[in-house]
Motif scaffolding. Sequence first.
Motif, mmCIF file in Angstrom:
data_model
loop_
_atom_site.group_PDB
_atom_site.id
_atom_site.type_symbol
_atom_site.label_atom_id
_atom_site.label_comp_id
_atom_site.label_asym_id
_atom_site.label_seq_id
_atom_site.Cartn_x
_atom_site.Cartn_y
_atom_site.Cartn_z
ATOM 1 N N LEU A 87 0.846 -1.129 -0.006
ATOM 2 C CA LEU A 87 -0.099 -0.195 -0.021
ATOM 3 C C LEU A 87 0.905 1.214 0.075
ATOM 4 O O LEU A 87 0.486 2.231 -0.717
ATOM 5 C CB LEU A 87 -0.889 -0.236 1.204
ATOM 6 N N ARG A 88 1.895 1.224 0.881
ATOM 7 C CA ARG A 88 2.832 2.407 0.856
ATOM 8 C C ARG A 88 3.576 2.648 -0.210
ATOM 9 O O ARG A 88 3.748 3.815 -1.006
ATOM 10 C CB ARG A 88 3.746 2.392 2.188
ATOM 11 N N GLU A 89 4.370 1.353 -0.880
ATOM 12 C CA GLU A 89 5.216 1.629 -1.744
ATOM 13 C C GLU A 89 4.639 1.870 -3.120
ATOM 14 O O GLU A 89 5.114 2.701 -3.939
ATOM 15 C CB GLU A 89 6.031 0.342 -1.906
ATOM 16 N N TYR A 90 3.586 1.252 -3.408
ATOM 17 C CA TYR A 90 2.942 1.175 -4.903
ATOM 18 C C TYR A 90 1.692 1.744 -4.850
ATOM 19 O O TYR A 90 1.046 2.132 -5.946
ATOM 20 C CB TYR A 90 2.849 -0.294 -5.449
ATOM 21 N N GLY A 91 1.229 2.057 -3.731
ATOM 22 C CA GLY A 91 -0.055 3.327 -3.823
ATOM 23 C C GLY A 91 0.377 4.576 -3.077
ATOM 24 O O GLY A 91 0.322 5.482 -3.808
ATOM 25 N N GLU A 92 0.605 4.814 -1.850
ATOM 26 C CA GLU A 92 0.752 6.012 -1.462
ATOM 27 C C GLU A 92 1.943 6.700 -1.817
ATOM 28 O O GLU A 92 2.009 8.195 -2.369
ATOM 29 C CB GLU A 92 0.936 5.903 0.144
ATOM 30 N N LYS A 93 3.329 6.271 -2.281
ATOM 31 C CA LYS A 93 4.163 6.878 -2.806
ATOM 32 C C LYS A 93 3.760 7.359 -4.445
ATOM 33 O O LYS A 93 4.560 8.244 -4.858
ATOM 34 C CB LYS A 93 5.430 5.971 -2.831
ATOM 35 N N ARG A 94 3.016 6.565 -4.843
ATOM 36 C CA ARG A 94 2.810 7.125 -6.360
ATOM 37 C C ARG A 94 1.492 7.973 -6.500
ATOM 38 O O ARG A 94 0.858 7.925 -7.475
ATOM 39 C CB ARG A 94 2.642 5.721 -7.090
ATOM 40 N N ARG A 95 1.128 8.365 -5.034
ATOM 41 C CA ARG A 95 -0.122 8.967 -5.105
ATOM 42 C C ARG A 95 -1.386 8.297 -5.932
ATOM 43 O O ARG A 95 -2.433 8.835 -6.301
ATOM 44 C CB ARG A 95 0.011 10.505 -5.788
ATOM 45 N N TRP A 96 -1.470 6.939 -5.620
ATOM 46 C CA TRP A 96 -2.490 6.080 -6.084
ATOM 47 C C TRP A 96 -2.772 6.061 -7.286
ATOM 48 O O TRP A 96 -4.060 6.037 -7.852
ATOM 49 C CB TRP A 96 -3.735 6.282 -5.202
#
Length: 285
Positions: free
Chosen positions: A97-106
């Motif tokens: 969730l953090r690496e591929y969601g949040e860091k990429r702004r979903w």
Amino acid sequence: DEAGRTPPLDIAASSMPRLGPYDSYDLRVIEQHARWIAEAGVGAINLSWWGRGDYTDLAVPRVMDVMRDHDIKVTFHLEPYGDDRARRYADDVLYLLREYGEKRRWDTFLLLDEGKGRVAPVFKSFRTILPREVKDCLGRVFLLPDYTSDGDWRRQTDGCREQTRREFSRLYLLADSLDVQRTADSGFDGLAVYDNFVEPAQWTRIAEDATTWDLLFSFNVNPGFDRYPDRTPPPPPEVDPCYGGPLPFAPGGRHPDWADAQARAAAQDAALARISESLAATLAL
């Protein structure tokens, strides 16, 4: 190169990809896959993920970049990458969730629209709810090294939800299991049947069982499964007396000779029929 194969002409599969043998890092290949996925009307993909730092993990940013450009969303199928991976389940979900969601702004992470501005991620996992031990045809009992108790799973699934409850309306966690009681006791939201040997004729009963326990259910729309493509000779009886031989490609059928054009055509017809059957069954349910 699995099973001692020597690519590119000899590969560890019973059929050759239309693109030929390829590398999952190859942008041209990912682009073509994205075009085919979009043309098929599919809106999201479920990446096979084998843990942090694995080849499949390192490929994620490149795959997501391409899928974003084709308006295809991405989520993850957590594989059994280690006997102790259940202890890291919550951490792995949070990492994704953090690496591929949040860091990429979903930008391309699959989030289900729950209404009123609330969204929910969904994750599948394979080889999740297992028995503590199995018995072979000779009555010998073997402990499963990756068995995880329902209580341990529950601590992991509860931990996932506790740490994400402010961000999401819900977190959908699906287990690959036919044991609906243990799936519910382990804190999963439902089951996602991955095994292609669980045929559409069995799905109604499984769906009814899941509904009784207020669980979601999902089945593969698939062309069946050629389980023994490597043509490896069976182990001798003194090594594995319980080996029953390769299963046929289709019920009641023989394993096809892939060098024979008619056999390939018949196998293709059988695969397309299975896709139609499984799609009709899952839509009906």
